[in-house]
Design a protein around this motif. Sequence first.
Motif, short mmCIF file in Angstrom:
data_model
loop_
_atom_site.label_atom_id
_atom_site.label_comp_id
_atom_site.label_asym_id
_atom_site.label_seq_id
_atom_site.Cartn_x
_atom_site.Cartn_y
_atom_site.Cartn_z
N ARG A 136 25.25 -22.08 28.99
CA ARG A 136 26.48 -22.29 29.75
C ARG A 136 26.31 -21.85 31.20
O ARG A 136 26.84 -22.48 32.11
CB ARG A 136 27.64 -21.53 29.10
N MET A 137 25.54 -20.79 31.43
CA MET A 137 25.29 -20.35 32.81
C MET A 137 24.47 -21.39 33.56
O MET A 137 24.71 -21.65 34.74
CB MET A 137 24.57 -19.00 32.80
N ARG A 138 23.52 -22.02 32.89
CA ARG A 138 22.75 -23.11 33.52
C ARG A 138 23.66 -24.28 33.85
O ARG A 138 23.55 -24.89 34.92
CB ARG A 138 21.63 -23.57 32.60
N TYR A 139 24.57 -24.62 32.93
CA TYR A 139 25.51 -25.70 33.19
C TYR A 139 26.38 -25.37 34.41
O TYR A 139 26.63 -26.22 35.25
CB TYR A 139 26.43 -25.94 31.99
N LEU A 140 26.84 -24.13 34.48
CA LEU A 140 27.69 -23.71 35.58
C LEU A 140 26.93 -23.78 36.90
O LEU A 140 27.47 -24.26 37.91
CB LEU A 140 28.20 -22.28 35.33
N THR A 141 25.67 -23.34 36.91
CA THR A 141 24.86 -23.42 38.11
C THR A 141 24.65 -24.87 38.52
O THR A 141 24.75 -25.22 39.71
CB THR A 141 23.50 -22.72 37.89
N PHE A 142 24.34 -25.72 37.55
CA PHE A 142 24.15 -27.15 37.83
C PHE A 142 25.42 -27.77 38.40
O PHE A 142 25.36 -28.53 39.38
CB PHE A 142 23.71 -27.87 36.55
N LEU A 143 26.57 -27.46 37.83
CA LEU A 143 27.83 -27.99 38.33
C LEU A 143 28.13 -27.49 39.74
O LEU A 143 28.67 -28.21 40.57
CB LEU A 143 28.97 -27.65 37.38
N PHE A 144 27.76 -26.23 40.01
CA PHE A 144 27.96 -25.68 41.35
C PHE A 144 27.10 -26.43 42.36
O PHE A 144 27.57 -26.79 43.45
CB PHE A 144 27.62 -24.19 41.35
N LEU A 145 25.84 -26.72 42.02
CA LEU A 145 24.96 -27.47 42.92
C LEU A 145 25.44 -28.91 43.10
O LEU A 145 25.37 -29.45 44.21
CB LEU A 145 23.52 -27.44 42.40
N ILE A 146 25.91 -29.52 42.04
CA ILE A 146 26.45 -30.88 42.14
C ILE A 146 27.69 -30.90 43.04
O ILE A 146 27.86 -31.80 43.86
CB ILE A 146 26.78 -31.46 40.74
N SER A 147 28.52 -29.87 42.91
CA SER A 147 29.69 -29.78 43.78
C SER A 147 29.28 -29.65 45.24
O SER A 147 29.86 -30.28 46.13
CB SER A 147 30.56 -28.59 43.39
N ARG A 184 29.76 -26.83 20.11
CA ARG A 184 28.39 -26.51 20.53
C ARG A 184 28.40 -25.86 21.92
O ARG A 184 27.64 -24.94 22.18
CB ARG A 184 27.56 -27.78 20.55
N LEU A 185 29.25 -26.36 22.80
CA LEU A 185 29.29 -25.84 24.16
C LEU A 185 29.81 -24.40 24.20
O LEU A 185 29.27 -23.55 24.93
CB LEU A 185 30.19 -26.73 25.03
N PHE A 186 30.82 -24.09 23.41
CA PHE A 186 31.43 -22.77 23.45
C PHE A 186 30.99 -21.87 22.31
O PHE A 186 31.72 -20.94 21.92
CB PHE A 186 32.96 -22.90 23.48
N ASP A 187 29.81 -22.11 21.78
CA ASP A 187 29.24 -21.24 20.75
C ASP A 187 29.05 -19.85 21.33
O ASP A 187 28.75 -19.69 22.51
CB ASP A 187 27.90 -21.82 20.30
N LEU A 188 29.21 -18.81 20.51
CA LEU A 188 29.20 -17.44 21.01
C LEU A 188 27.84 -16.76 20.97
O LEU A 188 27.72 -15.60 21.34
CB LEU A 188 30.21 -16.59 20.22
N ARG A 189 26.80 -17.46 20.56
CA ARG A 189 25.48 -16.85 20.52
C ARG A 189 24.94 -16.63 21.94
O ARG A 189 25.27 -17.39 22.85
CB ARG A 189 24.52 -17.72 19.72
N PRO A 190 24.10 -15.61 22.14
CA PRO A 190 23.60 -15.30 23.49
C PRO A 190 22.83 -16.45 24.13
O PRO A 190 22.94 -16.68 25.34
CB PRO A 190 22.69 -14.09 23.27
N GLU A 191 22.03 -17.17 23.35
CA GLU A 191 21.27 -18.28 23.95
C GLU A 191 22.19 -19.39 24.44
O GLU A 191 21.89 -20.10 25.39
CB GLU A 191 20.21 -18.82 22.99
N LYS A 192 23.34 -19.53 23.79
CA LYS A 192 24.31 -20.53 24.24
C LYS A 192 25.00 -20.07 25.52
O LYS A 192 25.36 -20.89 26.36
CB LYS A 192 25.35 -20.82 23.17
N ALA A 193 25.16 -18.76 25.68
CA ALA A 193 25.73 -18.23 26.92
C ALA A 193 24.78 -18.50 28.09
O ALA A 193 25.22 -18.83 29.19
CB ALA A 193 26.00 -16.74 26.78
#
Length: 154
Positions: free
Chosen positions: A49-60, A37-46
């Motif tokens: 993933r960008m939201r997850y990356l932003t969230f992880l960056f802020l948590i870091s 589910r995380l690495f699904d190739l559909r555009p909405e999943k991308a």
Amino acid sequence: MTVLTSQSNTANETAWQKEQRLFSELFFRLRDAFLNRLFDLRPEKAVRRMRYLTFLFLISGFLVSLRYYRLEIWAGYIQDILYYLFVQTPYAPIHTGDPFTNFFSFGWQALMDPRALQYLPILLASFFIALQSAAIYLADIFELEDVSVARRFV
């Protein structure tokens, strides 16, 4: 012969061993479903993933800022927000300013502190090295001439 051995093993196992085996099998299935589910190739999943990356960056950034701004300071600002939202007494006479604005300005100050920003190159370097490695791998797998195509995809 292998089938008979596995059947005899399941016949001799205790209830605890059976539950442990089932838990292990189902846990690995859950992990695989989560990764699919995380690495699904559909555009909405991308986008997700960008939201997850932003969230992880802020948590870091938050975790790095804890070195210089103790958790008690952060908790004080969150406590002001909770008082504002849930306490029946008027908030304004007790505190100055909007608690949300105060929290976000403090968070911005903590994240933009030069002592915390000194760790930014480490985070960015590791991110871009991983991005380039993934793009090179993808370009190699699909025999692409230009790695930038694979980098945009990743």
